[in-house]
Write a protein that holds these residues in place. Structure first.
Motif, mmCIF file in Angstrom:
data_model
loop_
_atom_site.group_PDB
_atom_site.id
_atom_site.type_symbol
_atom_site.label_atom_id
_atom_site.label_comp_id
_atom_site.label_asym_id
_atom_site.label_seq_id
_atom_site.Cartn_x
_atom_site.Cartn_y
_atom_site.Cartn_z
ATOM 1 N N SER A 137 0.847 -1.194 0.000
ATOM 2 C CA SER A 137 0.000 0.000 0.000
ATOM 3 C C SER A 137 0.880 1.241 0.000
ATOM 4 N N PHE A 138 0.347 2.286 -0.649
ATOM 5 C CA PHE A 138 1.060 3.564 -0.681
ATOM 6 C C PHE A 138 0.039 4.687 -0.712
ATOM 7 N N SER A 139 0.262 5.706 0.123
ATOM 8 C CA SER A 139 -0.630 6.866 0.179
ATOM 9 C C SER A 139 0.166 8.140 -0.071
ATOM 10 N N TYR A 140 -0.533 9.155 -0.606
ATOM 11 C CA TYR A 140 0.092 10.453 -0.839
ATOM 12 C C TYR A 140 -0.875 11.536 -0.401
ATOM 13 N N ASN A 141 -0.394 12.415 0.464
ATOM 14 C CA ASN A 141 -1.236 13.485 1.014
ATOM 15 C C ASN A 141 -2.537 12.938 1.585
ATOM 16 N N GLY A 142 -2.435 11.800 2.243
ATOM 17 C CA GLY A 142 -3.587 11.206 2.907
ATOM 18 C C GLY A 142 -4.492 10.393 2.008
ATOM 19 N N GLY A 143 -4.220 10.389 0.711
ATOM 20 C CA GLY A 143 -5.057 9.626 -0.217
ATOM 21 C C GLY A 143 -4.399 8.314 -0.602
ATOM 22 N N LYS A 144 -5.156 7.236 -0.575
ATOM 23 C CA LYS A 144 -4.626 5.916 -0.919
ATOM 24 C C LYS A 144 -4.470 5.808 -2.430
ATOM 25 N N ILE A 145 -3.245 5.541 -2.878
ATOM 26 C CA ILE A 145 -2.968 5.399 -4.310
ATOM 27 C C ILE A 145 -2.811 3.929 -4.687
ATOM 28 N N ILE A 146 -2.148 3.182 -3.828
ATOM 29 C CA ILE A 146 -2.018 1.734 -3.991
ATOM 30 C C ILE A 146 -2.567 1.082 -2.732
ATOM 31 N N ASP A 147 -3.496 0.152 -2.897
ATOM 32 C CA ASP A 147 -4.189 -0.411 -1.739
ATOM 33 C C ASP A 147 -4.055 -1.933 -1.699
ATOM 34 N N ARG A 148 -3.132 -2.427 -0.885
ATOM 35 C CA ARG A 148 -2.960 -3.852 -0.569
ATOM 36 C C ARG A 148 -2.847 -4.722 -1.831
ATOM 37 N N ILE A 149 -1.945 -4.348 -2.703
ATOM 38 C CA ILE A 149 -1.746 -5.115 -3.934
ATOM 39 C C ILE A 149 -0.737 -6.236 -3.709
ATOM 40 N N SER A 150 -1.118 -7.438 -4.094
ATOM 41 C CA SER A 150 -0.225 -8.599 -4.086
ATOM 42 C C SER A 150 -0.213 -9.202 -5.480
ATOM 43 N N LEU A 151 0.979 -9.406 -6.031
ATOM 44 C CA LEU A 151 1.085 -10.075 -7.332
ATOM 45 C C LEU A 151 2.512 -10.531 -7.563
ATOM 46 N N GLU A 152 2.653 -11.468 -8.493
ATOM 47 C CA GLU A 152 3.970 -11.952 -8.914
ATOM 48 C C GLU A 152 4.093 -11.807 -10.421
ATOM 49 N N ILE A 153 5.267 -11.379 -10.864
ATOM 50 C CA ILE A 153 5.594 -11.346 -12.288
ATOM 51 C C ILE A 153 6.757 -12.301 -12.496
ATOM 52 N N LYS A 154 6.546 -13.269 -13.386
ATOM 53 C CA LYS A 154 7.532 -14.339 -13.577
ATOM 54 C C LYS A 154 8.551 -13.964 -14.657
ATOM 55 N N ASN A 211 -6.410 6.862 -15.364
ATOM 56 C CA ASN A 211 -5.484 7.885 -14.886
ATOM 57 C C ASN A 211 -5.685 8.075 -13.381
ATOM 58 N N GLY A 212 -4.583 8.132 -12.651
ATOM 59 C CA GLY A 212 -4.675 8.266 -11.206
ATOM 60 C C GLY A 212 -4.929 6.960 -10.485
ATOM 61 N N GLY A 213 -4.955 5.856 -11.249
ATOM 62 C CA GLY A 213 -5.244 4.555 -10.648
ATOM 63 C C GLY A 213 -4.046 3.878 -9.993
ATOM 64 N N GLY A 214 -2.850 4.451 -10.159
ATOM 65 C CA GLY A 214 -1.693 3.921 -9.449
ATOM 66 C C GLY A 214 -0.679 3.186 -10.306
ATOM 67 N N LYS A 215 -0.809 3.240 -11.635
ATOM 68 C CA LYS A 215 0.080 2.461 -12.506
ATOM 69 C C LYS A 215 1.544 2.900 -12.358
ATOM 70 N N THR A 216 1.788 4.204 -12.521
ATOM 71 C CA THR A 216 3.163 4.703 -12.421
ATOM 72 C C THR A 216 3.689 4.577 -10.999
ATOM 73 N N THR A 217 2.831 4.783 -10.019
ATOM 74 C CA THR A 217 3.252 4.598 -8.618
ATOM 75 C C THR A 217 3.703 3.177 -8.372
ATOM 76 N N LEU A 218 2.994 2.211 -8.958
ATOM 77 C CA LEU A 218 3.376 0.807 -8.814
ATOM 78 C C LEU A 218 4.784 0.572 -9.362
ATOM 79 N N LEU A 219 5.080 1.139 -10.533
ATOM 80 C CA LEU A 219 6.423 0.995 -11.099
ATOM 81 C C LEU A 219 7.470 1.609 -10.180
ATOM 82 N N ARG A 220 7.182 2.759 -9.636
ATOM 83 C CA ARG A 220 8.159 3.441 -8.774
ATOM 84 C C ARG A 220 8.413 2.670 -7.489
ATOM 85 N N LEU A 221 7.407 1.971 -7.007
ATOM 86 C CA LEU A 221 7.603 1.111 -5.840
ATOM 87 C C LEU A 221 8.511 -0.065 -6.195
#
Length: 250
Positions: free
Chosen positions: A13-30, A41-51
């Motif tokens: 999970s990741f939040s910015y300025n109190g807003g949840k951007i990524i919420d409890r995501i679990s996944l594997e890429i093989k 837009n704003g759904g968290g795609k780029t944030t996921l990459l940065r994590l």
């Protein structure tokens, strides 16, 4: 033979300025996967990459690269990253195609080591892979958008990575160049065994190109084969009611 995960997220999970951007995501890429990430837009795609790239730290959960916690991961040369708007740069800066690609060797050899014959060979190989050898001495600003994008892929390939991550790479590129671009990605994945992750706003193209689809709108909506995504109604969960898309399938 079961493929091992190159990326693993556990309830991140990741939040910015109190807003949840990524919420409890679990996944594997093989390893060897060709993954498309879609979502609004704003759904968290780029944030996921940065994590994944350790440019952001999750508020909760864990991220692993090649089995290591991302905070302890050091083999960054194995990852080639092409961010959004990679081709938008200062047009007065006189840098050649070869010089741009040679910057990609820095990830492998370090900032202050001089280039050697091995680096030159890596640059030549990368340009050959993307079909841009004849443009080596040209200024990057003299190329079309599609040609520039190929150069930036070559730059990423110069470090000889196992994983390529591309964030909205076809924005501003004409349709003919986009077709050649996706042919290149298919070649890198299928013939060279590169793991590829591409974030895209183009749902139809992405669904038809990739082998694994990841759909996020803050939380994980779908992770699996594109054909199953097409069969079931996930678009409403992704984009809300009232949105209409035409997915053509293969």
């Amino acid at each position: 033979m079961k493929k091992e995960p190159i990326i693993k997220l556990e309830t991140v999970s990741f939040s910015y300025n109190g807003g949840k951007i990524i919420d409890r995501i679990s996944l594997e890429i093989k390893r060897g996967d060709y993954v498309g990430i879609i979502g609004p837009n704003g759904g968290g795609k780029t944030t996921l990459l940065r994590l994944v790239l350790n440019l952001l730290e999750p508020q909760s959960g864990l991220v692993y690269l090649s089995g290591q916690p991302v905070s302890q991961f050091r083999e960054w040369s194995m990852i080639g990253y092409i961010p959004q708007k990679a081709t938008q740069f200062e047009t007065r800066f006189p840098i050649t195609v070869g010089e741009v690609v040679s910057l990609g060797t820095v990830a492998r050899k370090g900032m202050f080591r001089r280039s050697d014959k091995a680096d030159e060979k890596s640059v030549e190989n990368a340009l050959h892979i993307v079909g841009m050898e004849e443009f080596k001495s040209k200024l990057i600003t003299e190329l079309s958008g599609g040609e520039q994008q190929r150069v930036f892929i070559a730059k990423a390939l110069a470090s000889e990575p196992d994983l390529l991550i591309l964030d909205e790479p076809t924005v501003g590129i004409d349709l003919e160049s986009q077709e050649k671009f996706y042919e290149l990605l298919q070649n890198l994945n299928q013939r060279m065994g590169k793991t590829i992750i591409i974030v895209s706003h183009d749902i139809d193209v992405t669904v038809n190109e990739v082998s694994v689809l990841v759909c996020i709108n803050r939380s994980l909506i779908y992770h699996g084969e594109p054909k199953q995504f097409i069969k079931k109604d996930y678009l409403e969960k992704l984009y809300g009611k009232g949105r209409r898309f035409i997915l053509h399938g293969h």
